[in-house]
Design an enzyme around this catalytic site. Structure first.
Site, PDB file in Angstrom:
ATOM      1  N   ASN A   5      -2.814   6.042  -9.693  1.00  0.00           N
ATOM      2  CA  ASN A   5      -3.636   6.434  -8.729  1.00  0.00           C
ATOM      3  C   ASN A   5      -4.553   7.526  -9.202  1.00  0.00           C
ATOM      4  OD1 ASN A   5      -4.794   6.306  -6.602  1.00  0.00           O
ATOM      5  ND2 ASN A   5      -3.200   7.199  -5.544  1.00  0.00           N
ATOM      6  N   ARG A  12       0.391  -8.535   6.021  1.00  0.00           N
ATOM      7  CA  ARG A  12       0.679  -7.048   5.451  1.00  0.00           C
ATOM      8  C   ARG A  12       1.445  -7.317   3.982  1.00  0.00           C
ATOM      9  NH1 ARG A  12      -2.106  -2.279   4.829  1.00  0.00           N
ATOM     10  NH2 ARG A  12      -1.789  -1.112   3.328  1.00  0.00           N
ATOM     11  N   GLY A  42       5.360   6.465  -1.375  1.00  0.00           N
ATOM     12  CA  GLY A  42       4.890   7.471  -0.431  1.00  0.00           C
ATOM     13  C   GLY A  42       3.578   7.546  -0.735  1.00  0.00           C
ATOM     14  N   HIS A  54      -6.622  11.316  -7.495  1.00  0.00           N
ATOM     15  CA  HIS A  54      -6.956  11.429  -5.591  1.00  0.00           C
ATOM     16  C   HIS A  54      -7.866  12.675  -6.108  1.00  0.00           C
ATOM     17  CE1 HIS A  54      -5.657  12.533  -1.895  1.00  0.00           C
ATOM     18  NE2 HIS A  54      -5.527  14.034  -2.198  1.00  0.00           N
ATOM     19  N   ARG A  81      -5.916   1.059  -0.588  1.00  0.00           N
ATOM     20  CA  ARG A  81      -4.913   0.365   0.169  1.00  0.00           C
ATOM     21  C   ARG A  81      -3.854   0.582  -0.342  1.00  0.00           C
ATOM     22  NH1 ARG A  81      -7.153  -2.160   4.116  1.00  0.00           N
ATOM     23  NH2 ARG A  81      -8.905  -3.228   4.193  1.00  0.00           N
TER      24      ARG A  81
END
Length: 193
Positions: free
Chosen positions: A106, A64, A142, A108, A90
């Site tokens: 990001n 990874r 996180g 969500h 990812r």
């Protein structure tokens, strides 16, 4: 302001960004769109819009960490001011985050800190909330724990399924992402003034 957008799927959020840039309502340059696997709809949408694309296929790396380093270099090659995770499924490592500190956005499909993780819509429905929504945040190490930049509520309607609720959340998510990118671009332009 230059952005690189990372996708794993169809790229519906990406399309909203492409459309806003093309309409002149979002003052950013999409430097490139990258994916974690070949054949994504998001990469196809970008290519059709004349945007540079790249793929760093997760399955081609035994470790990874090697994939994360390859992704980091592929993104850095386009010198983005911000990197946008748009349905990118990812988790990147600290090496990536260190290369783009406080510059990895990001989205969500829930009102964080409630319902983090890959199943935010399903989890909200299972819990029985009457209002959920979407969040735009700075991604950190996180899972959906970074600083929140913006949120928008979406009512849970009687009879909602995961699919129907998620579709309404996506509409707000697209609007909120464009609004957040517009605000970030405006802030960058006033820094040098």
């Amino acid at each position: 302001m230059r952005i690189v957008v990372l996708v794993s799927g169809s790229g519906s959020n990406l399309q909203a960004v492409i459309d806003a840039v093309a309409a002149g309502t979002l003052p950013v340059t999409i430097a490139a769109v990258g994916a974690d696997r070949p054949g994504t709809g998001g990469v196809r949408r970008a290519a059709e819009a004349g945007i540079a694309t790249f793929e760093v296929d997760f399955r081609k790396y035994d470790e990874r960490a090697d994939w994360n380093r390859a992704l980091t270099e592929a993104v850095a090659a386009h010198t983005p001011d911000y990197v946008v995770s748009s349905g990118f499924m990812r988790i990147v490592d600290q090496h990536f985050l260190d290369r783009f500190p406080n510059r990895y956005l990001n989205t969500h499909p829930a009102l964080l800190p409630s319902f983090p993780g890959a199943h935010g819509v399903r989890d909200a429905l299972a819990y029985g909330v009457k209002v959920t929504g979407c969040t735009v945040m700075i991604a950190d190490a996180g899972v959906d724990t970074g600083p929140i930049l913006a949120q928008a509520p979406v009512a849970v309607l009687p009879g909602d399924t995961e699919e129907t609720l998620h579709e309404r959340i996506k509409v707000e998510e697209r609007r909120l992402l464009i609004e957040t990118l517009t605000d970030l671009a405006a802030a960058r332009s006033t820094v040098g003034a």
